[in-house]
Structure formats: C-alpha cells, structure tokens
Design an enzyme around this catalytic site. Sequence first.
Site, PDB file in Angstrom:
ATOM      1  N   GLU A 119      93.275  65.104  64.194  1.00 42.32           N
ATOM      2  CA  GLU A 119      94.409  63.534  63.343  1.00 42.32           C
ATOM      3  C   GLU A 119      93.117  63.335  62.656  1.00 42.32           C
ATOM      4  OE1 GLU A 119      92.367  61.282  66.865  1.00 42.32           O
ATOM      5  OE2 GLU A 119      94.657  61.738  67.911  1.00 42.32           O
ATOM      6  N   PRO A 120      93.256  64.191  61.560  1.00 40.80           N
ATOM      7  CA  PRO A 120      92.926  63.975  59.730  1.00 40.80           C
ATOM      8  C   PRO A 120      93.592  62.388  59.251  1.00 40.80           C
ATOM      9  CG  PRO A 120      94.130  66.287  60.192  1.00 40.80           C
ATOM     10  CD  PRO A 120      94.034  65.629  61.111  1.00 40.80           C
ATOM     11  N   GLY A 121      92.680  61.559  58.934  1.00 36.55           N
ATOM     12  CA  GLY A 121      93.925  61.122  57.808  1.00 36.55           C
ATOM     13  C   GLY A 121      93.451  60.314  56.677  1.00 36.55           C
TER      14      GLY A 121
ATOM     15  N   ARG B 152      89.428  47.476  51.316  1.00 35.46           N
ATOM     16  CA  ARG B 152      87.438  48.445  52.163  1.00 35.46           C
ATOM     17  C   ARG B 152      86.227  48.257  51.304  1.00 35.46           C
ATOM     18  NH1 ARG B 152      87.506  53.679  51.933  1.00 35.46           N
ATOM     19  NH2 ARG B 152      86.486  53.256  53.574  1.00 35.46           N
TER      20      ARG B 152
ATOM     21  N   TYR C  58      84.056  46.899  54.208  1.00 42.38           N
ATOM     22  CA  TYR C  58      82.973  47.760  54.251  1.00 42.38           C
ATOM     23  C   TYR C  58      81.997  48.194  53.550  1.00 42.38           C
ATOM     24  CZ  TYR C  58      87.556  48.987  57.012  1.00 42.38           C
ATOM     25  OH  TYR C  58      88.062  49.527  57.905  1.00 42.38           O
TER      26      TYR C  58
ATOM     27  N   CYS D  44      90.942  34.270  45.420  1.00 45.32           N
ATOM     28  CA  CYS D  44      89.809  33.047  45.630  1.00 45.32           C
ATOM     29  C   CYS D  44      89.371  33.699  46.907  1.00 45.32           C
ATOM     30  CB  CYS D  44      90.926  31.633  45.775  1.00 45.32           C
ATOM     31  SG  CYS D  44      91.577  31.860  44.252  1.00 45.32           S
ATOM     32  N   GLU D  45      87.996  33.846  46.423  1.00 46.80           N
ATOM     33  CA  GLU D  45      87.315  34.533  47.702  1.00 46.80           C
ATOM     34  C   GLU D  45      86.056  35.464  47.072  1.00 46.80           C
ATOM     35  OE1 GLU D  45      86.673  35.620  51.598  1.00 46.80           O
ATOM     36  OE2 GLU D  45      88.764  35.102  51.327  1.00 46.80           O
TER      37      GLU D  45
ATOM     38  N   TYR E 214      94.244  54.536  53.687  1.00 46.54           N
ATOM     39  CA  TYR E 214      93.587  52.772  54.171  1.00 46.54           C
ATOM     40  C   TYR E 214      93.500  52.544  53.193  1.00 46.54           C
ATOM     41  CZ  TYR E 214      91.868  56.012  58.108  1.00 46.54           C
ATOM     42  OH  TYR E 214      91.586  56.662  58.983  1.00 46.54           O
TER      43      TYR E 214
HETATM   44  N1  LLP Z   1      91.857  58.989  65.445  1.00 47.35           N
HETATM   45  C1  LLP Z   1      91.600  58.465  65.670  1.00 47.35           C
HETATM   46  C2  LLP Z   1      91.762  57.922  67.389  1.00 47.35           C
HETATM   47  C3  LLP Z   1      91.526  57.161  64.766  1.00 47.35           C
HETATM   48  O1  LLP Z   1      91.051  56.160  65.537  1.00 47.35           O
HETATM   49  C4  LLP Z   1      91.070  57.431  63.503  1.00 47.35           C
HETATM   50  C5  LLP Z   1      91.041  56.444  62.608  1.00 47.35           C
HETATM   51  C6  LLP Z   1      91.420  58.865  63.344  1.00 47.35           C
HETATM   52  C7  LLP Z   1      91.816  59.472  63.814  1.00 47.35           C
HETATM   53  C8  LLP Z   1      91.280  59.231  61.715  1.00 47.35           C
HETATM   54  O2  LLP Z   1      90.278  59.692  61.318  1.00 47.35           O
HETATM   55  P1  LLP Z   1      90.055  59.903  59.163  1.00 47.35           P
HETATM   56  O3  LLP Z   1      90.994  61.043  59.664  1.00 47.35           O
HETATM   57  O4  LLP Z   1      90.624  58.376  58.803  1.00 47.35           O
HETATM   58  O5  LLP Z   1      88.546  59.949  59.246  1.00 47.35           O
HETATM   59  N2  LLP Z   1      89.804  51.355  58.118  1.00 47.35           N
HETATM   60  C9  LLP Z   1      88.965  52.248  57.970  1.00 47.35           C
HETATM   61  C10 LLP Z   1      88.940  53.321  58.952  1.00 47.35           C
HETATM   62  C11 LLP Z   1      89.199  53.237  60.675  1.00 47.35           C
HETATM   63  C12 LLP Z   1      89.220  54.481  61.708  1.00 47.35           C
HETATM   64  C13 LLP Z   1      90.025  54.277  61.989  1.00 47.35           C
HETATM   65  N3  LLP Z   1      90.750  54.963  63.640  1.00 47.35           N
HETATM   66  C14 LLP Z   1      88.251  52.701  56.639  1.00 47.35           C
HETATM   67  O6  LLP Z   1      89.330  51.754  55.554  1.00 47.35           O
HETATM   68  O7  LLP Z   1      87.013  53.641  56.293  1.00 47.35           O
END
Ligand code: LLP
Length: 404
Positions: free
Chosen positions: A272-274, A311, A315, A341-342, A370
């Site tokens: 599940e890459p994002g 981000r 973070y 305004c922060e 993100y």
């Molecule tokens: N699968 C599940 C169940 C997840 O919760 C996530 C991310 C992914 C896959 C994707 O992970 P990735 O390949 O993107 O690392 N908003 C935060 C990141 C939150 C990630 C939440 N879950 C940021 O901007 O760093």
Amino acid sequence: MEKITFDVKNFGGLEEIQKISLQHGTPCYIYSQSLLEKNFQAYAQHSSNELICVAIKANSNPVLLNLLGEKGAGADVVSGGELRRALDAGIDAQKIVFSGVGKTAKEIAYAIDQQIYSINVESEQELEQIAKIANEKKQTARVSFRLNPNVDAKTHPKIATGMYENKFGIDEESVFAMYEKSSKQKYVEPVGIHFHLGSQIFSRSPYEKALSEAFKLIEKINAQGFTIEFLNVGGGVGLREASDDEHIQAIEEHMQSIRNALQGKNIRLLLEPGRSIFGNAGLLLSKVLYTKKNQKKEFVIIDAGMNDYMRPALYEAKVNAFVLGKENSPKRTIDLVGPVCESTDTFGKDMELSECEPGDLIALSHVGAYGYSMSSQYNLRPRPSEHMWDGERFVILREPTIET
Ligand code: LLP
C-alpha cells in the site's frame, strides 16, 4: 530532506511553469505524469500476481488515480469517501482494500455492497460489526486482519503505527483467535494478513521483524487447516535525500527484499505505498510576496501557507525550496514563511535560499504526497489549484476552491 536534486523539466520547464502561474495564479500544485508513472512501475514491474494498492490518503486527485488505475493500480482506502473516490476514478473494486480503526456501519455496508477485495479488520468488535452487516445483506465480506507486530519502525512518532502503544492493529494471539472465529461465520471470508509499520521508514530491520512475526502467525493459522490468500505489508519506502533515479532504486530494492522473503510461500503479496508514489512527483509553486528583516532574522514571505502544505507545521518536516531561474544566485540565510496568521506557518527556519524579490517563483519540491490531500481552507484561504505536466502540456486538474 536537503540536497535532493529536482529537475524542473519533469514539471514542464521554467517557461511553461511561468505561464501556468500567470494563467492560474499561485499557490498551485504541479505534478509530473512521468515521475508518477515511473514510481508506480518500480513497484509493479515483474509482478504477475502482486497487487499494488496505492494509499490514496497521500493523494486522491481523480485524474492521477485514474492514470494509476489504468496502469493496474488498486487502492488502499480509509473512509467511505476514499472508497467512492477510488471507484469513481475507475479503480476496480476487486483491487481495493479498506483500512482504519474506526470504520462506521455505513462505510462497512458500502464496502460490502461494492464487494471490495478486502476489509482490513482492526478489532474484535469491528469483526462482529462486519459479520452482522454481511449476515443482514446475505453477502460475503472478505476480510484480512491487521497484525500489530509491536515493531519500532524508527520513524517520526506521529507517523509510527506498528507498536502496542499505537491504536492500530491487533496483537498476534488475538488475530489467531479471530481468524478461527471468523472462518465459522457464514458471510465472512478470512483471506489475508496485513500489517503497516508506519510511514517514512528507511531501515529494513523493522520489516524483517514484522515479516517473521507474520510468517509465524500464518504457519499457526495454516496448521489449523485454513489457507491465507495474501499478505499485505502496508506502506512503501520513505522519501529520502536522493535523486529521482535513486528513489526508483530504493523502491526496487525494497520490493526485491520482500519478494525474497515470500519466496516459496505460495502467498500473494500486497503493498500500500503512498508517499513514494506521489512525493517526488509533486511540487508546490508559490510566489514571493515580500521580504523583510529585523535585528535577528530575515524573512521571505510567500503566498503558500500551512493550509496548502501542512507537513512542516505538523511534523517539523523539512522542505526543499528553489527560487526558479535564480538557483545559482548568491544564497542568504532566511526563514521561509507563509501568510497564515500563526508562527508555525513556517516552511523553513534559517534555511539557505537564493536571493529573491517579490514576484519571484518559489518551488517547494517533493510535496506531492500528503500535500493537497491534507490541505485546508484555514484562514478562509482557497485550496490551491492542481495541474499536471503530461510531457507535452499542462492538464488542469482543479481550479482553486473555496467553500464558505
Ligand atoms: N497503509 C496504511 C494502512 C497506512 O495507514 C498508510 C499511511 C499507508 C499504507 C501509506 O504509507 P506510505 O507509503 O505513504 O508511507 N500524513 C503523514 C503520513 C501519514 C501516514 C498514514 N498512513 C505525513 O504527511 O507524513
């Protein structure tokens, strides 16, 4: 994340970018179709039976999802809204998995109606809820169980998910018991095991530990006479200080090591890459509004704010900023800030940036994941527009929006 190389040509080149900024204004997100597709291919190549479910929380733009869907991508969704978006973008329901600790009855019913590939169960009560709804509908729900392997992924604590102190997943013993229990349900079909350790992970060892936990569990389940169709190993690689080619190499190495671990196990691999799909394929274009200094600091104020890219505020993420066309000008040490305004509306403190003046374009690179998906209208600012360079021209994805 400093020193990452960024090639403006992937995003249309300086002149085209200047044109789009004049036509549609700033701030805006610009995506590169070629980088997006290359990143996906790096995961998907060589895979006959694997399934790459892109985590659409990282970027849910329908045009980008449609492109990935055409290349064979599935989707990892975490809400009814994301499920609808993935389906609307043409992603096959048989390639969609649904994660999250708090799925509502309505969302579960929708997922069952759509006959998605798998609902990733995160608690015993959720399993009961799924069984109840599936029974009422007399329609089978395919489920997998999200294992919490209690592994420290050594990432930012706000994006770690694989330890007992995190709300995610289920401990090994309980998964085993729930697998058995669910297999007795008429309308629940247990088909897989899932884990997701967190995001921005660079080291292999958390995966090695989690895979070994998962294999132990799978063996125990198999010994009871149950088969497991797939193992879902969650998100993809982190986004590092690297060129686009090095990024591809990191994806390929990650895939290879997981494939090696699964060799001979007769189990389908899901990922599940994002971040690694969208990150380097997106930049945020903004304009310098003003510069100013006091006794202590020099500020460059741009027209993008924390509402457009949150981000750094959330973070402490570092950004890579480039003054387009002035990359080789002398550098100054400045704070790069937005108009919200922060005080936390700051993209970088004491960062080195080429000398610039009002009207100059500044690109924040590596923000395709993100970025827009976490944007808001805070301060009643419109959400930024989105555009994609397809190699020859810009495709307008979305104009700035504001809902009041
Ligand atoms: N699968 C599940 C169940 C997840 O919760 C996530 C991310 C992914 C896959 C994707 O992970 P990735 O390949 O993107 O690392 N908003 C935060 C990141 C939150 C990630 C939440 N879950 C940021 O901007 O760093």
